[in-house]
Scaffold this active site. Structure first.
Site, PDB file in Angstrom:
ATOM      1  N   CYS A 132       0.834  -1.204   0.000  1.00 24.71           N
ATOM      2  CA  CYS A 132       0.000   0.000   0.000  1.00 24.71           C
ATOM      3  C   CYS A 132       0.869   1.256   0.000  1.00 24.71           C
ATOM      4  O   CYS A 132       1.401   1.651   1.037  1.00 24.71           O
ATOM      5  CB  CYS A 132      -0.911  -0.022   1.230  1.00 24.71           C
ATOM      6  SG  CYS A 132      -1.917   1.469   1.387  1.00 24.71           S
ATOM      7  N   CYS A 135      -0.335   4.111   2.182  1.00 18.67           N
ATOM      8  CA  CYS A 135      -0.028   3.948   3.610  1.00 18.67           C
ATOM      9  C   CYS A 135       1.452   4.186   3.885  1.00 18.67           C
ATOM     10  O   CYS A 135       1.815   4.805   4.880  1.00 18.67           O
ATOM     11  CB  CYS A 135      -0.355   2.526   4.076  1.00 18.67           C
ATOM     12  SG  CYS A 135      -1.881   1.858   3.416  1.00 18.67           S
ATOM     13  N   ASP A 136       2.323   3.665   3.031  1.00 16.82           N
ATOM     14  CA  ASP A 136       3.738   3.590   3.387  1.00 16.82           C
ATOM     15  C   ASP A 136       4.672   4.431   2.526  1.00 16.82           C
ATOM     16  O   ASP A 136       5.868   4.516   2.823  1.00 16.82           O
ATOM     17  CB  ASP A 136       4.197   2.118   3.324  1.00 16.82           C
ATOM     18  CG  ASP A 136       3.407   1.247   4.303  1.00 16.82           C
ATOM     19  OD1 ASP A 136       3.034   1.773   5.365  1.00 16.82           O
ATOM     20  OD2 ASP A 136       3.168   0.067   4.002  1.00 16.82           O
TER      21      ASP A 136
END
Ligand code: NAP
Length: 314
Positions: A132, A135-136
């Protein structure tokens, strides 16, 4: 005795549905699976969940969700559902240990990112390997990252990562992209994105150091292997919704996602609702899953109120 509502799944969608149905005095029973908490428990720092200005660890966030719903009376069973019978209410939910019945069912079993299946990928997940970018990606400021895949997800991840990373290399197993033309044009025109064609990832280095240092690639045409330096790897080869256990009981789309009626959580079976990634092939975020869990709980509450009113009629 049939439960009012059983919730299958314990990610952000399932636990938000549990919170709302608990606060509606429905005493929900959550079947949380053998690995409670959903996909967030496989990530480390979560920085895009509103309310946590300094970020929070994924497993800790899910533990908070769980306790919050429990405070209002949600109950949990740590087991997996093996099958359901939705042919008539009360619905039957079968786990490895027992058979349960419920008036309403909320399905929030999520989806899982497809993985390459490498041992090094498993060991480095959350330590440089991610599924993701939203997200990261932030953790890879001025770093070199690789994205595996050739579909829209891979190119979307690659384009997103150019905001942070110094160099983004898309590794695709063929010499033609599956992604839509517009995404291809954007990615091909982006000077930060490079492509490695006809190649598969054979290994991710270096689990011994506990971080990603590079990839071993194999060209599927020439059979040659090569090394590539990288600080992170984003595996973007698609997602699979967790709907195998539903086997013909509720309408699914061609990719296996639960089909909901209009802008609601109602499925093809009255009294059965769906929330989170299991019905959302597009957004796939913790916050959108939580929002749809709330929606399913409200739809479920309205449904239970309506059948109770009907039952009281002469
Ligand atoms: P996808 O379209 O199924 O693409 C998966 C990609 O991963 C393909 O290029 C495939 O290669 C590759 N792949 C699959 N298994 C692999 C493996 N084991 N090793 C290496 N490569 C592998 O999945 P997606 O990109 O997640 O998209 C899913 C759906 O969501 C699509 O309909 C897509 O259009 C949509 N979507 C749209 C957007 C957007 O419009 N912005 C963004 C994301 C997703 P092959 O090409 O060789 O099969």
């Amino acid at each position: 005795m049939a439960e009012n509502v059983i919730i299958i799944g314990s990610g952000p969608a399932g636990l938000t549905a549990a919170l709302y149905t608990a606060r509606a005095n429905l005493h929900p029973l959550v079947i949380e699976g053998y690995q409670p908490g959903g996909q967030l428990t496989t990530t480390t720092e979560v920085e895009n969940y509103p309310g946590f200005e300094n970020g929070i660890q994924g497993p800790e966030l899910m533990a908070i969700f769980r306790r919050q719903a429990e405070r209002f009376g949600a109950r949990y069973l740590t087991t997996d559902v093996t099958s359901v019978d939705l042919s008539h209410p009360p619905f039957t939910v079968t786990t490895a240990e027992e058979t349960l019945h419920c008036q309403a069912l909320i399905i929030a079993t999520g989806a899982r990112a497809r993985l390459l299946g490498l041992e090094s990928e498993r060991r480095l997940m959350g330590h440089g390997v991610s599924t993701c970018a939203t997200c990261d990606g932030f953790f890879f400021r001025d770093k070199r990252v690789a994205v595996v895949g050739g579909g829209d997800s891979a190119l979307e991840e690659a384009l997103f990562l150019t905001r942070y990373a110094d160099r983004v290399t898309v590794i695709h197993r063929r010499d033609a992209l599956r992604a839509s033309k517009i995404m291809q044009e954007r990615a091909l025109a982006n000077p930060k994105i490079k492509f490695v064609w006809d190649s598969v990832v054979e290994d991710i280095r270096d689990p011994e150091q506990g971080k990603v240092t590079g990839l071993v690639l194999r060209n599927v045409k020439t059979k040659e292997t090569s090394r590539m330096d990288a600080d992170g790897v984003f595996v973007a080869i698609g997602h699979d919704p967790n709907t195998a256990f539903l086997a013909g009981q509720v309408e699914l789309d061609a990719k296996g996602y639960i089909v909901c009626r209009g802008d609601t959580s109602r499925t093809s079976v009255e009294g059965v609702f769906a929330a989170g990634d299991v019905m959302d092939p597009v957004y796939k975020q913790a916050i959108t899953a939580a929002g749809s869990g709330c929606r399913a709980a409200i739809d479920c509450d309205h449904y239970l109120a309506s059948i109770r009113t009907t039952e009281r009629l002469p």
